[in-house]
Design an enzyme around this catalytic site. Structure first.
Site, PDB file in Angstrom:
ATOM      1  N   ASP A   1     -19.365 -26.872 -13.789  1.00 35.88           N
ATOM      2  CA  ASP A   1     -20.326 -27.845 -13.282  1.00 35.88           C
ATOM      3  C   ASP A   1     -20.274 -27.769 -11.758  1.00 35.88           C
ATOM      4  O   ASP A   1     -19.251 -27.392 -11.182  1.00 35.88           O
ATOM      5  CB  ASP A   1     -19.935 -29.240 -13.773  1.00 35.88           C
ATOM      6  CG  ASP A   1     -20.894 -30.301 -13.293  1.00 35.88           C
ATOM      7  OD1 ASP A   1     -22.101 -30.130 -13.481  1.00 35.88           O
ATOM      8  OD2 ASP A   1     -20.433 -31.288 -12.699  1.00 35.88           O
TER       9      ASP A   1
ATOM     10  N   ASP B   1     -16.025 -32.308 -13.664  1.00 34.64           N
ATOM     11  CA  ASP B   1     -15.317 -33.462 -13.095  1.00 34.64           C
ATOM     12  C   ASP B   1     -15.419 -34.678 -13.999  1.00 34.64           C
ATOM     13  O   ASP B   1     -14.699 -35.644 -13.833  1.00 34.64           O
ATOM     14  CB  ASP B   1     -15.854 -33.800 -11.708  1.00 34.64           C
ATOM     15  CG  ASP B   1     -17.245 -34.417 -11.775  1.00 34.64           C
ATOM     16  OD1 ASP B   1     -18.016 -34.024 -12.655  1.00 34.64           O
ATOM     17  OD2 ASP B   1     -17.544 -35.291 -10.946  1.00 34.64           O
TER      18      ASP B   1
ATOM     19  N   ASP C   1     -19.747 -34.917 -18.251  1.00 35.09           N
ATOM     20  CA  ASP C   1     -19.311 -33.630 -18.786  1.00 35.09           C
ATOM     21  C   ASP C   1     -18.527 -33.713 -20.088  1.00 35.09           C
ATOM     22  O   ASP C   1     -18.181 -32.673 -20.649  1.00 35.09           O
ATOM     23  CB  ASP C   1     -18.445 -32.902 -17.747  1.00 35.09           C
ATOM     24  CG  ASP C   1     -19.243 -32.532 -16.503  1.00 35.09           C
ATOM     25  OD1 ASP C   1     -20.453 -32.296 -16.654  1.00 35.09           O
ATOM     26  OD2 ASP C   1     -18.662 -32.506 -15.415  1.00 35.09           O
TER      27      ASP C   1
END
Length: 625
Positions: A325, A518, A522
């Site tokens: 990400d 993080d 996610d």
């Protein structure tokens, strides 16, 4: 050394001295037999007891049974020195193993010694120490210089420097002041702090870390499961093989030329069978393989990489694809407003509407807009807040419908938005269906982001992919700066899952895909990947729970380090497997042929075990990984 280890060492010394003395005396017959039983029982009584208990519990076939049968058989054949020597060296090997395992456990215990013994609370003007489990959310606790922070919270008073090395593996101290969030497990180095707790102790960072480390041994790798099953069938097989070796050849009259009697024939094959038993003991494999993973997890913990189980460490070693990400992983996730392009409203007024609409969101972009506005926000002016994941926020502000978000949100609202030619995250603002301008926001790259990408390639990762919900131009700009050639932008959380599923179908079955995030949005992707890595103890609880590996700080260089640690660990595991099995097979053949004696058997058992254990301990040391 522990008290138990010292007792074993004393028994080894006593037995060794006895053997030397008896070897110098001209003893024969029953006197020699009786005197040699003394060092044998001194050094081997616990092995005999465990073997007997195993027989009573119908769990016969283990290393204690093998040692008991082999050494008693040697003594009954008159090979007193060899019988006692086998037990003596076996106990020496067990002592080496115990010390090595203890060292591994102490290293991990020292590195992870972050559980606080108490928390300080003020009662009637004086400080009282209480159990951290008894402290409720919202309690003000006092942390004095040199003490561990017991519970996560926010600093109310005081400035200090924090030592976070036990958590993150980072030796550099961090500064903290009033208003900063602080996590448990840090050591307060300088100033007196007053902290308002935001979590219960059981939910704090320190508790989660300890839980991860303590439970990591329950999730075994394929190698460990293989060795467990191997030993379950291998030990009975070699016992029956040894029995066959002792009985069948003499029954068929097979022996060496020049043997004088049937008794000598039987004695020769029984001796070979006993040697076969000593050689076949699977200690090196049963001990060194789990120890390799245990030490690997401990070494990773020292570097601030928490692995939830040896199965994940083994899988990580086969990583060929890393999907990252962008925000919070490769960039700092610290957004700053660098421009406001307004139409009919003044700049301050546009920022005010946007900040009020975003004031109920915890997203970094929302916080940056509120920070750029600067003044206190009156939340009573805001109602009907609707946060649309991946697109933005719609809210009613002073009876006006305010939409703040990306181009997709504007299209959804039927508003024609203006293009911005500057590179950054563009947040468009529409009020009552009329476009009023946009806010330009920039995110900073993490200092080691470019080095992290290069380090992952060097560690053997062939494909690195970046996923982001951000604008395509921003994503391409970041990817170009850090050296990533494959990037997918303007993704919703569900789109990220779809991209990961597509990438999973494109790799070989034995290769593994890692997703690093993080944790803001996610958690679903972390669960879907072969291995999910959550960045930072300060990431979301959901991501840390969903992830298989947790990086305790936000340094992306730790991704490559975790991969290198896993590959070193697996390399050592296979070294031990091939070495132990190779030496044993060779010595078993030599023993069956009568070429190997008890002294070679001792090396095949004890020597291989000691070498394998010390090789396994190398996984603790990751400085040169």
């Amino acid at each position: 050394m522990t008290r138990k280890q010292k007792k074993v060492l004393m028994r080894i010394i006593i037995a060794a001295v006895f053997m030397v003395i008896l070897g110098l005396l001209p003893l024969t017959g029953w006197l020699r037999f009786g005197l040699f039983l003394i060092p044998y029982l001194v050094i081997g009584y616990d092995i005999l007891r465990k073997a007997w208990k195993g027989i009573l519990n119908r769990q016969v076939f283990d290393e204690n049974f093998l040692m008991a049968v082999a050494t008693l058989g040697a003594i009954l054949l008159g090979e007193y020195t060899e019988g006692v020597a086998v037990m003596l060296f076996y106990q020496i090997g067990e002592l080496f193993q115990s010390v090595a395992v203890g060292k591994s456990r102490r290293n991990i215990s020292d590195l992870m010694d972050i559980r606080p013994d108490y928390a300080n609370i003020e009662v009637d003007g004086s400080i009282e120490q209480v159990d951290p489990d008894e402290v409720e959310i919202g309690t003000t606790i006092v942390v004095q210089p040199g003490e561990k922070v017991p519970i996560d919270g926010v600093i109310l008073e005081g400035n200090t420097t924090l030592n976070t090395s036990a958590l993150t593996g980072e030796s550099l101290p961090r500064d903290a002041a009033a208003g900063d969030e602080i996590i448990s497990g840090c050591i307060n180095m300088t100033g007196l702090l007053k902290i308002r707790t935001t979590k219960e102790f059981g939910d704090s960072t320190v508790s989660r870390i300890l839980d991860l480390v303590e439970n990591s041994s329950s999730k075994k790798s394929r190698s460990e499961n293989f060795i467990t099953k191997f030993a379950r069938y291998y030990t009975p097989a070699v016992c029956y093989g040894a029995l066959a070796l002792a009985l069948l050849p003499p029954l068929f009259g097979i022996g060496l030329l020049g043997q004088a009697s049937t008794l000598a024939l039987w004695s020769d094959w029984v001796y070979r069978a006993l040697t076969f038993l000593v050689i076949s003991c699977p200690c090196a494999l049963v001990i060194s393989i789990p120890l390799s993973f245990f030490a690997g997890i401990g070494g990773a913990s020292h570097e601030g990489v928490l692995v939830k189980g040896s199965n994940y460490l083994e899988a990580l070693a086969n990583t060929t694809t890393v999907v990252c990400d962008k925000t919070g992983t490769l960039t700092q996730g610290v957004f700053e407003v660098i421009g406001v392009h307004h139409h009919t409203l003044a700049e301050k007024e546009l920022l005010e509407y946007a900040a009020l609409a975003e004031s109920h969101s915890s997203h970094p972009i929302s916080r940056s807009i509120c920070k750029a506005y600067g003044d206190t926000l009156d939340h009573t002016r805001v109602s009907d807040v609707e946060e649309i994941g991946g697109n933005g926020v719609i809210a009613t502000v002073d009876s006006h419908r305010v939409a703040v978000g990306n181009q997709k949100l504007m299209r959804q609202e039927g508003v024609a938005c203006q293009e911005c030619h500057e590179i950054g995250t563009i947040v468009h603002v529409a009020i009552d269906g009329k476009y009023e301008g946009h806010i330009l926001i920039a995110d900073r790259l993490k200092p080691h982001a470019k080095d992290a990408v290069a380090a992952m390639h060097k560690a053997g990762v062939s494909r690195i992919v970046m996923l982001t919900g951000d604008d395509r131009r921003v994503a391409d700009n970041v990817a170009q700066k850090i050296g990533i050639s494959e990037v997918y932008s303007e993704l919703l959380p569900s789109d990220k899952v779809e991209q990961v599923e597509r990438l999973l179908t494109e790799k070989r079955s034995k290769d593994k895909l890692v997703f690093v995030g993080d944790g803001i949005n996610d958690a679903p992707v972390l669960s879907r990947a072969d291995i999910g890595i959550a960045m930072g103890a300060l990431g979301s609880d959901a991501a840390i729970e969903a992830a298989d590996i947790v990086l305790m700080d936000d340094d992306p260089l730790k991704i490559a380090k975790a991969i290198r640690i896993s590959r070193k660990c697996i390399r050592i595991v296979y070294e031990n497997i091939y070495f132990a099995i190779g030496v044993k097979v060779l010595c078993l053949i030599l023993g069956a042929l009568g070429i190997a004696n008890m002294w070679i058997a001792i090396f095949a058992d004890v020597g291989v075990m000691v070498l394998a254990v010390f090789n396994a301990i190398r996984t603790l040391f990751v400085d040169k990984v």
